[in-house]
Enzyme design. Sequence first.
Site, PDB file in Angstrom:
ATOM      1  N   ILE A  13       0.865  -1.180   0.000  1.00 27.24           N
ATOM      2  CA  ILE A  13       0.000   0.000   0.000  1.00 27.24           C
ATOM      3  C   ILE A  13       0.898   1.225   0.000  1.00 27.24           C
ATOM      4  O   ILE A  13       1.834   1.317   0.791  1.00 27.24           O
ATOM      5  CB  ILE A  13      -0.910   0.010   1.246  1.00 27.24           C
ATOM      6  CG1 ILE A  13      -1.827  -1.204   1.233  1.00 27.24           C
ATOM      7  CG2 ILE A  13      -1.714   1.309   1.325  1.00 27.24           C
ATOM      8  CD1 ILE A  13      -2.438  -1.527   2.571  1.00 27.24           C
ATOM      9  N   PHE A  14       0.594   2.183  -0.893  1.00 24.25           N
ATOM     10  CA  PHE A  14       1.394   3.401  -0.979  1.00 24.25           C
ATOM     11  C   PHE A  14       0.692   4.531  -0.245  1.00 24.25           C
ATOM     12  O   PHE A  14      -0.456   4.875  -0.530  1.00 24.25           O
ATOM     13  CB  PHE A  14       1.628   3.808  -2.439  1.00 24.25           C
ATOM     14  CG  PHE A  14       2.470   5.045  -2.586  1.00 24.25           C
ATOM     15  CD1 PHE A  14       3.833   5.003  -2.305  1.00 24.25           C
ATOM     16  CD2 PHE A  14       1.912   6.246  -2.985  1.00 24.25           C
ATOM     17  CE1 PHE A  14       4.621   6.146  -2.427  1.00 24.25           C
ATOM     18  CE2 PHE A  14       2.689   7.393  -3.115  1.00 24.25           C
ATOM     19  CZ  PHE A  14       4.048   7.336  -2.839  1.00 24.25           C
ATOM     20  N   GLY A  15       1.382   5.127   0.731  1.00 23.30           N
ATOM     21  CA  GLY A  15       0.875   6.263   1.485  1.00 23.30           C
ATOM     22  C   GLY A  15       1.647   7.521   1.148  1.00 23.30           C
ATOM     23  O   GLY A  15       2.877   7.499   1.094  1.00 23.30           O
ATOM     24  N   GLU A  91     -10.978   5.792   2.948  1.00 20.12           N
ATOM     25  CA  GLU A  91     -10.622   6.628   1.802  1.00 20.12           C
ATOM     26  C   GLU A  91     -11.769   6.881   0.820  1.00 20.12           C
ATOM     27  O   GLU A  91     -11.740   7.857   0.079  1.00 20.12           O
ATOM     28  CB  GLU A  91      -9.445   6.006   1.039  1.00 20.12           C
ATOM     29  CG  GLU A  91      -8.200   5.807   1.881  1.00 20.12           C
ATOM     30  CD  GLU A  91      -7.587   7.103   2.386  1.00 20.12           C
ATOM     31  OE1 GLU A  91      -7.716   8.145   1.724  1.00 20.12           O
ATOM     32  OE2 GLU A  91      -6.977   7.081   3.468  1.00 20.12           O
TER      33      GLU A  91
END
Length: 192
Positions: A13-15, A91
Amino acid sequence: MATASCGNGDLWIFGYGSLMWRPGFDYLESAIAWVHGYHRSLCIFSHVHRGTPERPGLVLGLDRGGSCQGVAFRVSAREREKTIDYLRARELVTAVYLEKTVGVRFAEGGCANALAYVVDRSHCQYAGRLPYDEMTRLVAEGVGVNGDNPAYVRNTYEHLLQLDIHDEELAEIVRRLDKCSCRAAPRSAAAP
């Protein structure tokens, strides 16, 4: 929806915003990573987390063009579905984000596919590129169910600095907030 995974079923997961300092899910490891084709931008009118429809705040989106440095988190295959459910609830509250699989390149070398939430430019909450004065005003006045908007911007900016990631837009907004004479006590988010 398509999701990103490692060969073993683990999920990356990209934050790029609050996920970096408040992921809210268990992960096995995290790493500095780059995404190309998108950039971090205060381009979303917040109607829930950091503002209301009547007095929107301004939050980050992953907008197309350029590149973005952030944090990639590896989630175990066993926690995959629970984590995706959590992220969708967090989100996709107003559908201003689109769930996408993006390629990430790790600062230490290597690459992977990762789940990311990018802004939907056709959504009514997409603010686009606003003048700094307007961005500062929206941030200074924004309060939502997760707290005040200035704290969100400052937390993100300070976390980026701790990771040695420099973001000029956030730096300018923080400078302006620090000089802002409109630092009144935060209004209550409970009012309709």
